[in-house]
Design a protein around this motif. Structure first.
Motif, PDB file in Angstrom:
ATOM      1  N   ILE A 168      -8.471   1.215   5.405  1.00 50.58           N
ATOM      2  CA  ILE A 168      -9.196   0.149   4.688  1.00 50.58           C
ATOM      3  C   ILE A 168      -8.197  -0.837   4.105  1.00 50.58           C
ATOM      4  O   ILE A 168      -8.409  -2.063   4.139  1.00 50.58           O
ATOM      5  CB  ILE A 168     -10.079   0.751   3.577  1.00 50.58           C
ATOM      6  CG1 ILE A 168     -11.072   1.763   4.143  1.00 50.58           C
ATOM      7  CG2 ILE A 168     -10.824  -0.357   2.834  1.00 50.58           C
ATOM      8  CD1 ILE A 168     -12.080   1.206   5.099  1.00 50.58           C
ATOM      9  N   LEU A 169      -7.079  -0.322   3.571  1.00 54.26           N
ATOM     10  CA  LEU A 169      -6.047  -1.177   2.980  1.00 54.26           C
ATOM     11  C   LEU A 169      -5.525  -2.169   4.013  1.00 54.26           C
ATOM     12  O   LEU A 169      -5.361  -3.367   3.724  1.00 54.26           O
ATOM     13  CB  LEU A 169      -4.910  -0.315   2.444  1.00 54.26           C
ATOM     14  CG  LEU A 169      -3.849  -1.031   1.599  1.00 54.26           C
ATOM     15  CD1 LEU A 169      -4.429  -1.456   0.268  1.00 54.26           C
ATOM     16  CD2 LEU A 169      -2.636  -0.127   1.381  1.00 54.26           C
ATOM     17  N   GLU A 170      -5.272  -1.692   5.225  1.00 57.69           N
ATOM     18  CA  GLU A 170      -4.780  -2.568   6.300  1.00 57.69           C
ATOM     19  C   GLU A 170      -5.813  -3.649   6.630  1.00 57.69           C
ATOM     20  O   GLU A 170      -5.465  -4.817   6.838  1.00 57.69           O
ATOM     21  CB  GLU A 170      -4.465  -1.742   7.547  1.00 57.69           C
ATOM     22  CG  GLU A 170      -3.215  -0.868   7.401  1.00 57.69           C
ATOM     23  CD  GLU A 170      -2.977   0.001   8.622  1.00 57.69           C
ATOM     24  OE1 GLU A 170      -3.699  -0.172   9.629  1.00 57.69           O
ATOM     25  OE2 GLU A 170      -2.066   0.857   8.570  1.00 57.69           O
ATOM     26  N   ALA A 171      -7.079  -3.240   6.685  1.00 58.25           N
ATOM     27  CA  ALA A 171      -8.141  -4.210   6.996  1.00 58.25           C
ATOM     28  C   ALA A 171      -8.248  -5.269   5.901  1.00 58.25           C
ATOM     29  O   ALA A 171      -8.460  -6.458   6.183  1.00 58.25           O
ATOM     30  CB  ALA A 171      -9.469  -3.476   7.167  1.00 58.25           C
ATOM     31  N   VAL A 172      -8.080  -4.852   4.658  1.00 57.04           N
ATOM     32  CA  VAL A 172      -8.143  -5.803   3.542  1.00 57.04           C
ATOM     33  C   VAL A 172      -6.954  -6.759   3.603  1.00 57.04           C
ATOM     34  O   VAL A 172      -7.100  -7.970   3.374  1.00 57.04           O
ATOM     35  CB  VAL A 172      -8.170  -5.051   2.191  1.00 57.04           C
ATOM     36  CG1 VAL A 172      -8.040  -6.038   1.030  1.00 57.04           C
ATOM     37  CG2 VAL A 172      -9.440  -4.237   2.051  1.00 57.04           C
ATOM     38  N   GLN A 173      -5.782  -6.226   3.940  1.00 58.78           N
ATOM     39  CA  GLN A 173      -4.595  -7.082   4.069  1.00 58.78           C
ATOM     40  C   GLN A 173      -4.815  -8.155   5.130  1.00 58.78           C
ATOM     41  O   GLN A 173      -4.457  -9.321   4.941  1.00 58.78           O
ATOM     42  CB  GLN A 173      -3.373  -6.227   4.428  1.00 58.78           C
ATOM     43  CG  GLN A 173      -2.813  -5.449   3.248  1.00 58.78           C
ATOM     44  CD  GLN A 173      -1.696  -4.500   3.656  1.00 58.78           C
ATOM     45  OE1 GLN A 173      -1.693  -3.980   4.773  1.00 58.78           O
ATOM     46  NE2 GLN A 173      -0.755  -4.257   2.741  1.00 58.78           N
ATOM     47  N   GLU A 174      -5.412  -7.764   6.232  1.00 61.05           N
ATOM     48  CA  GLU A 174      -5.653  -8.709   7.332  1.00 61.05           C
ATOM     49  C   GLU A 174      -6.657  -9.771   6.897  1.00 61.05           C
ATOM     50  O   GLU A 174      -6.474 -10.956   7.154  1.00 61.05           O
ATOM     51  CB  GLU A 174      -6.179  -7.946   8.554  1.00 61.05           C
ATOM     52  CG  GLU A 174      -6.507  -8.821   9.767  1.00 61.05           C
ATOM     53  CD  GLU A 174      -5.295  -9.581  10.291  1.00 61.05           C
ATOM     54  OE1 GLU A 174      -5.475 -10.688  10.844  1.00 61.05           O
ATOM     55  OE2 GLU A 174      -4.146  -9.087  10.136  1.00 61.05           O
ATOM     56  N   ARG A 175      -7.713  -9.329   6.215  1.00 59.44           N
ATOM     57  CA  ARG A 175      -8.777 -10.264   5.812  1.00 59.44           C
ATOM     58  C   ARG A 175      -8.302 -11.234   4.727  1.00 59.44           C
ATOM     59  O   ARG A 175      -8.807 -12.351   4.634  1.00 59.44           O
ATOM     60  CB  ARG A 175      -9.983  -9.448   5.323  1.00 59.44           C
ATOM     61  CG  ARG A 175     -11.229 -10.265   4.976  1.00 59.44           C
ATOM     62  CD  ARG A 175     -11.899 -10.875   6.217  1.00 59.44           C
ATOM     63  NE  ARG A 175     -12.441  -9.854   7.092  1.00 59.44           N
ATOM     64  CZ  ARG A 175     -13.690  -9.386   7.051  1.00 59.44           C
ATOM     65  NH1 ARG A 175     -14.520  -9.831   6.134  1.00 59.44           N
ATOM     66  NH2 ARG A 175     -14.104  -8.497   7.924  1.00 59.44           N
ATOM     67  N   SER A 176      -7.310 -10.833   3.931  1.00 61.42           N
ATOM     68  CA  SER A 176      -6.873 -11.662   2.809  1.00 61.42           C
ATOM     69  C   SER A 176      -5.456 -12.204   2.986  1.00 61.42           C
ATOM     70  O   SER A 176      -4.795 -12.546   2.002  1.00 61.42           O
ATOM     71  CB  SER A 176      -6.958 -10.848   1.510  1.00 61.42           C
ATOM     72  OG  SER A 176      -6.146  -9.688   1.601  1.00 61.42           O
ATOM     73  N   LYS A 177      -5.003 -12.310   4.217  1.00 56.16           N
ATOM     74  CA  LYS A 177      -3.603 -12.687   4.465  1.00 56.16           C
ATOM     75  C   LYS A 177      -3.275 -14.112   4.029  1.00 56.16           C
ATOM     76  O   LYS A 177      -2.114 -14.448   3.786  1.00 56.16           O
ATOM     77  CB  LYS A 177      -3.261 -12.495   5.936  1.00 56.16           C
ATOM     78  CG  LYS A 177      -4.075 -13.360   6.898  1.00 56.16           C
ATOM     79  CD  LYS A 177      -3.741 -13.011   8.343  1.00 56.16           C
ATOM     80  CE  LYS A 177      -4.574 -13.836   9.318  1.00 56.16           C
ATOM     81  NZ  LYS A 177      -4.309 -13.455  10.718  1.00 56.16           N
ATOM     82  N   ASP A 178      -4.296 -14.972   3.923  1.00 58.76           N
ATOM     83  CA  ASP A 178      -4.039 -16.362   3.520  1.00 58.76           C
ATOM     84  C   ASP A 178      -4.129 -16.555   2.000  1.00 58.76           C
ATOM     85  O   ASP A 178      -4.080 -17.688   1.511  1.00 58.76           O
ATOM     86  CB  ASP A 178      -5.041 -17.293   4.212  1.00 58.76           C
ATOM     87  CG  ASP A 178      -4.871 -17.279   5.729  1.00 58.76           C
ATOM     88  OD1 ASP A 178      -3.731 -17.095   6.187  1.00 58.76           O
ATOM     89  OD2 ASP A 178      -5.888 -17.428   6.431  1.00 58.76           O
TER      90      ASP A 178
END
Length: 778
Positions: A55-65
């Motif tokens: 989940i942490l990885e998915a959140v990082q991807e979704r909030s990378k900007d």
């Protein structure tokens, strides 16, 4: 430099790189502190069985900007350990927008704290406390608008010292509408009054440009005085909005904030006057049940401030006064007196407001505007975060009724020497003793053995004995704080500044502790659990029953009981014996609250009136107040009560009613006493019943009047045929000869006095007989 600052207001700067802005007082000067280091947070609640790292990885991807930091944390929610993803971001990041975006990721079942704005998180996380001295490491930067500005390098938290002198301004406005509710798009402000330490000043509009000059003069006055606190009465509900919109209509901007801008409506419906504390003292009056009529005068008298007797002036009555020279003078003097009283009220009430603000963590402009539940919420959230508990999200829930406190049927009639015994903090103490809290409630069967659980009498609910729940922790903290304050008060001079501050602090602590029981049953609470509210109520009922049983054993006659109070026939020694028994056997405190020399109960619960030892009349639930009844009905009821409670006979009260009825029928009562004031509670087209005030309003609307929800409409019932709503007349259009006197006798005066006299077997017919008829005719 290291400096102390007293936090007056807090917000978030606007524009690109946003920071927390602390409006403060340093060395007696208003100053601005900017903290760009604070990062607000939200927490992601994970579904059972998911891999937090995925989940942490998915959140990082979704909030990378976006500028965010992420980490997996173990924390508590409702007392149970849960895995959360902690997300922190810059103040410039829209928190709820970020939460909405990342919460769509599969495996996330909710988000927490995203509904708390960054400036409030700043307080909740303990970086500083409002209405308190705080300490910080500061660096001086370029001034803004004439105010010194500092960048915050490090914050060291709150310090306990007396508040600095606060510059105070009170104001009131007078608007004029010939056709109904004052409309800021149409109706002018004809006068504005202000009060400060130098006295009262009046700005009166004269000529075509007069109103614009009044508003300009007010803005210049505010800029020159530069108050820390601005108070009004109904100012959040009416005055600020009216001033802003009238200024705009005149091509002006109501520049009264410390940033030179307009006030803006904020979180709890209040108006934020940036850099200043804006306080609507109507909110304080609404919080005090002893004040029956929520007026400036009523609040002033409650606080011991002298207020001259004067009529209540409704908005629709203003034109009638304004047309006459003497009436106009009366209105101008009226708003000057309003400003004077508001300044005096603020002087008395401000120490308490400051302490309540500091204790709850809500700035002064919010703490009274917010409902009591929100104040408790704020206190609990700050305490929860301090012990590693994440506050749950506020949810919309339907009202869920539950059985409340014990209320006995009273012994109707007149009673001599009745004492009221009040339990001190009964519900908080019971919640502590049984560890009643949302996080200690035992849900599953067999989860905890009986030896490790409290079972609530009269229910099937059980609560863990250990560890202490959130409610118990908070209540213990509050009660300990109160004990410490009392101990400190013993060692300082009673009239000192420190003593005054400590007494206001004690009052604020008591108010908050007692509010926690009500909060437990409020469906808007973040920690709402119905079983908690039911359990506290059940314990309260059991406790007051035990106390009443013991009172009867001792020989005290029980007259009435209500929630946490007992009314008994006063016997000094027996009352002292009961107080000692409660302390010894129940481990609670009950105290003698008041003694009525005479008290009258009807057959209904929560309805009584009594004469206190100081000669004042105390009415609960029996009041005929303006808004439901004509003044003549209120007067008849009050005179009847005074005669009975001051030692008169029933015959005297009956004769007085007969005399009043004779005066009504003879046309000796002025028209104003027959006016019935009713409030519009919805748009006119939504009323299905043809009520008198609604029909009068519809007729006024046909004449071009503008009427809104909340407006009070005054009417009289005129002679003639037809239904009441057909005979209702807007009172300025009526004459004294129009009044249907028999309507007022039968539907106003008699019902008002029979609420009292029926307890003495007085019948309606007896009151309309000629004066001097015998009691046998009752």
């Amino acid at each position: 430099m290291r400096a102390r600052f007293w936090l007056l207001d807090i917000d978030q700067s606007e524009g690109g790189s946003q920071v927390i802005r602390l409006w403060s007082i340093i060395n007696g000067e208003p100053s601005i502190l900017l903290d760009g280091k604070f990062r607000p947070s939200l927490y992601l609640l994970l579904e059972d069985g998911v891999d937090p790292l995925q989940i942490l990885e998915a959140v990082q991807e979704r909030s990378k900007d976006v500028d965010v930091n992420l980490k997996v944390e173990d924390s508590k929610l409702f007392g149970k350990m849960v895995k959360l993803i902690h997300v922190d971001c810059s103040c410039s990041t829209p928190l709820q927008e970020l939460a909405s975006n990342i919460s769509r990721i599969k495996g996330i079942r909710g988000q927490l704290l995203d509904d708390v704005r960054p400036s409030m998180q700043y307080i909740l996380y303990g970086r500083c406390s409002p209405s308190s001295w705080n300490e910080a490491e500061l660096t001086r930067v370029e001034d803004i608008g004439g105010y010194k500005v500092y960048m915050v390098e490090e914050v060291y938290g709150p310090r306990e010292d007396p508040q600095p002198p606060l510059k105070l301004l009170a104001f009131d406005i007078l608007s004029l509408s010939e056709t109904g509710s004052p409309n800021p798009d149409r109706d002018p402000i004809v006068a504005l009054s202000v009060a400060d330490g130098d006295g009262v000043k009046l700005f009166e509009a004269e000529g075509e440009r007069g109103e614009a000059l009044v508003i300009k003069d007010f803005m210049e006055y505010v800029a020159g005085l530069d108050p820390d606190v601005i108070v009004g009465f109904n100012s959040n509900r009416f005055h600020w909005n009216y001033l802003i919109r009238r200024a705009r209509r005149l091509g002006l901007t109501l520049s009264v904030t410390r940033m030179g801008g307009e006030p803006h409506q904020s979180l709890y419906g209040h108006f934020s006057v940036t850099g200043r504390a804006n306080i609507d003292l109507r909110d304080l009056a609404e919080d005090i049940p002893e004040i029956k009529l929520k007026t400036i005068d009523g609040l002033a008298r409650f606080l011991g401030i002298e207020a001259v007797e004067r009529p209540i002036v409704e908005a629709m009555e203003v034109p009638e006064y304004w047309r006459e020279t003497r009436g106009r003078e009366f209105l101008l003097e009226y708003i000057e007196e309003n400003a004077r009283l508001l300044y005096a009220i603020a002087g008395e009430a401000l120490p308490f407001i400051v302490q309540l603000s500091s204790l709850t963590g809500m700035p002064m402009d919010q703490v009274l505007a917010a409902a009591v539940g929100f104040r408790v919420d704020s206190y609990l959230m700050r305490e929860a975060l301090r012990i590693g508990e994440i506050p749950p999200r506020r949810e919309e829930r339907p009202y869920q009724p539950y059985r409340g406190g014990l209320v006995l049927n009273p012994k109707p009639g007149l009673h001599e020497k009745v004492a009221v015994l009040d339990f001190t903090s009964m519900y908080p103490n019971l919640m502590i003793a049984y560890n009643i809290s949302p996080d200690t409630l035992i849900v599953g069967e067999g989860e905890v053995g009986d030896e490790d659980a409290h079972t609530i009498p009269g229910t099937e609910y059980r609560f863990r004995k250990e560890p202490p729940g959130l409610y118990k922790r908070c209540l213990l903290n509050l009660l300990e704080a109160r004990r410490n304050i009392k101990e400190r008060l013993r060692g300082i001079p009673p009239g000192s500044v420190e003593a005054k501050i400590l007494k206001e602090r004690e009052h604020a602590v008591k108010v908050l502790a007692n509010a926690l029981y009500g909060y437990a049953g409020w469906t808007g609470a973040r920690w709402y659990v119905r079983e908690v509210a039911e359990s506290a109520a059940a314990l309260g009922r059991a406790t007051i029953r035990r106390a009443m049983e013991e009172a009867e054993k001792i020989g005290l006659e029980i007259i009435y009981g209500d929630t946490d109070s007992i009314f008994v026939r006063y016997d000094k020694n027996k009352v002292a014996e009961l107080i000692e028994w409660v302390r010894r056997e129940l481990d609670l405190e009950i105290k003698l609250e008041k003694i009525y020399s005479r008290i009258l109960f009807t057959e209904a619960k929560k309805k009584y009136a009594g004469l206190l030892s100081d000669g004042s009349l105390d009415m609960v639930g029996m009041e005929v107040v303006r808004g439901d009844w004509a003044e003549i009905a209120r007067r008849a009821q009050e005179e009847t009560l005074k005669i009975l409670l001051e030692g008169g006979e029933v015959r005297d009260a009956v004769d007085n009613v007969r005399r009043l009825i004779s005066e009504i029928r003879a046309g000796k009562i002025p028209l104003r006493e027959f006016v019935i004031w009713k409030t519009l509670t919805r748009p006119l087209e939504e009323y299905k019943v043809r009520a008198p005030h609604v029909e009068v309003s519809k007729r006024l609307k046909e004449k071009g009047w503008r009427l809104e929800i909340g407006d009070k409409v005054g009417y009289i019932v005129a002679k003639g045929d037809g239904k009441i709503y057909e005979r209702a007349v807007y009172y300025p259009e009526a004459s004294e000869g129009d009044v249907d006197h028999e309507y007022y006798v039968e539907n106003q005066v008699l019902p008002a006095v029979l609420r009292i006299l029926e307890s003495f077997n007085v019948k309606r017919e007896a009151l309309t007989m000629p004066k001097g008829s015998t009691l046998l005719e009752f």
